[in-house]
Scaffold this active site. Structure first.
Site, PDB file in Angstrom:
ATOM      1  CB  CYS A 155     -34.387  39.424  25.679  1.00 14.09           C
ATOM      2  SG  CYS A 155     -33.838  40.308  27.397  1.00 14.09           S
ATOM      3  CB  CYS A 190     -33.089  37.919  28.989  1.00 14.05           C
ATOM      4  SG  CYS A 190     -34.136  39.249  29.207  1.00 14.05           S
TER       5      CYS A 190
END
Length: 369
Positions: A273, A270
């Site tokens: 993230c 991700c």
């Protein structure tokens, strides 16, 4: 009696008066132009006043562009474009799986990379967004549309179910058209369409989300994207503890039941993230009365169960806040200002420092509300 004014002096006074009048007029024009420039987007003409709606739309596009520009280098590269096209809610909810085919990605890149430099500039992104290339609905709305077709809840739909959907929407398909659709979107060649396959149909505008939502009478709820499950804690102040199982989470919630626990639900790939890693560490070190945890749903079977079954994560990043073993708040998105706002909201007044680390308005995504 005043002495007569010489012709040359009278002419000079007239010239000075005309110059003064022109100067005042120019000042007024300059002031008006400054107002216009302040209200117009950088690429817009300064000879026209932009409406509040135009400026709001422009600001929204800028915010969406910054969110898609994960590494913050001012352009959207190929992988950032992939994540954006696979996302929902106009780029605010990221997909858990990569499902966009390379050919589809290349086609979008060719269509909107007008100068051929291999990346999407802001002006090119504006055209992409205005062409409704991005999924505007929330992920749960697309899931509800898919579940309407997936009547036996096996995670895929066949031609009979698909044909029934089109019939219900008042657009029955002839057999040859239905067969062509199945061949086009049935990537596995098993006569079944998965959720990702159906999402491609939405992207190609073969299906209309609003029509389906109206059919099943699903009222879109703005708060739905902010309803998830739970959050964890850290063992030592300033530490973000990584957990991999439901048991670890329950143990921490039991041991630190009086502590606010903040859990990040993520995946190792991700990219939003990853951009939040440093701000999250800063928050963990600053808010020493809270516990911070993170879990990656793709590192093990136990983590996958925690991520998908217990936390019901649909997009990354998702944050879960716990107090006394109970979920008290959850939200999605890699926005450090938003994250800190809810940390401060969920902490007791005596537990939080007087000043915020990332006050509202700070950073490119500061005004998130």
């Amino acid at each position: 009696m005043s002495p007569p004014i010489s012709p040359s002096l009278a002419d000079a006074r007239k010239t000075l008066h005309r110059t003064s009048q022109r100067g005042r007029g120019q000042q007024q024009l300059l002031r008006a132009s400054a107002v216009q420039e302040a209200e117009a987007p950088s690429w817009g003409p300064v000879t026209e006043l932009w409406t509040k709606k135009s400026k709001t739309d422009y600001d929204s596009l800028q915010a969406r562009f910054r969110a898609a520009d994960i590494d913050g280098n001012g352009v959207i590269d190929r992988e950032e474009l992939r994540a954006l096209l696979e996302s929902t809610d106009s780029g605010s909810q990221y997909s858990l799986t990569h499902w966009l085919e390379d050919d589809d990605l290349d086609k979008v890149m060719r269509n909107y990379d007008e100068n051929g430099d291999g990346v999407i500039q802001f002006e090119e992104f504006c055209k992409l967004a205005q062409d409704n290339v991005l999924f505007s609905g929330k992920i749960e709305e697309y899931e509800a549309a898919f579940n309407l077709v997936d009547t036996d809840k096996k995670g895929s739909v066949g031609p009979t179910q698909l044909a029934q959907l089109f019939t219900n929407l008042g657009n029955p398909l002839p057999y040859d058209r239905l067969s062509a659709i199945m061949r086009q979107y049935d990537v596995s060649k098993k006569g079944q369409l998965t959720f990702n396959d159906v999402m491609k149909m939405f992207r190609d505008e073969l299906l209309d989300l609003n029509e389906i939502l109206n059919y099943i009478k699903l009222a879109p709820d703005d708060s739905a994207a902010a309803t998830s499950v739970e959050a964890p804690a850290k063992t030592q102040p300033g530490e973000i503890l990584e957990i991999e199982s439901e048991e670890e989470l329950d143990n921490i919630l039991q041991e630190r039941k009086d502590t606010l626990i903040v859990l990040l639900g993520s995946l190792t790939w991700c990219r939003p993230c990853k951009t939040l890693a440093k701000p999250l560490q800063n928050l963990a070190e600053y808010y020493k009365e809270a516990g911070f945890l993170k879990t990656y749903g793709n590192v093990s079977e136990a983590a996958k169960y925690l991520f998908k079954e217990r936390l019901k994560a649909r997009v990354t990043p998702t944050f879960y806040f716990f107090r006394n073993g109970e979920l008290v708040h959850t939200h999605t998105g890699a926005n450090k200002v938003k994250l800190e706002y809810y940390i401060r909201e969920c902490l007791e007044p005596k537990e939080r420092p007087e000043q915020a680390l990332f006050p509202p308005g700070s950073g490119p995504a500061g005004n998130w509300r």
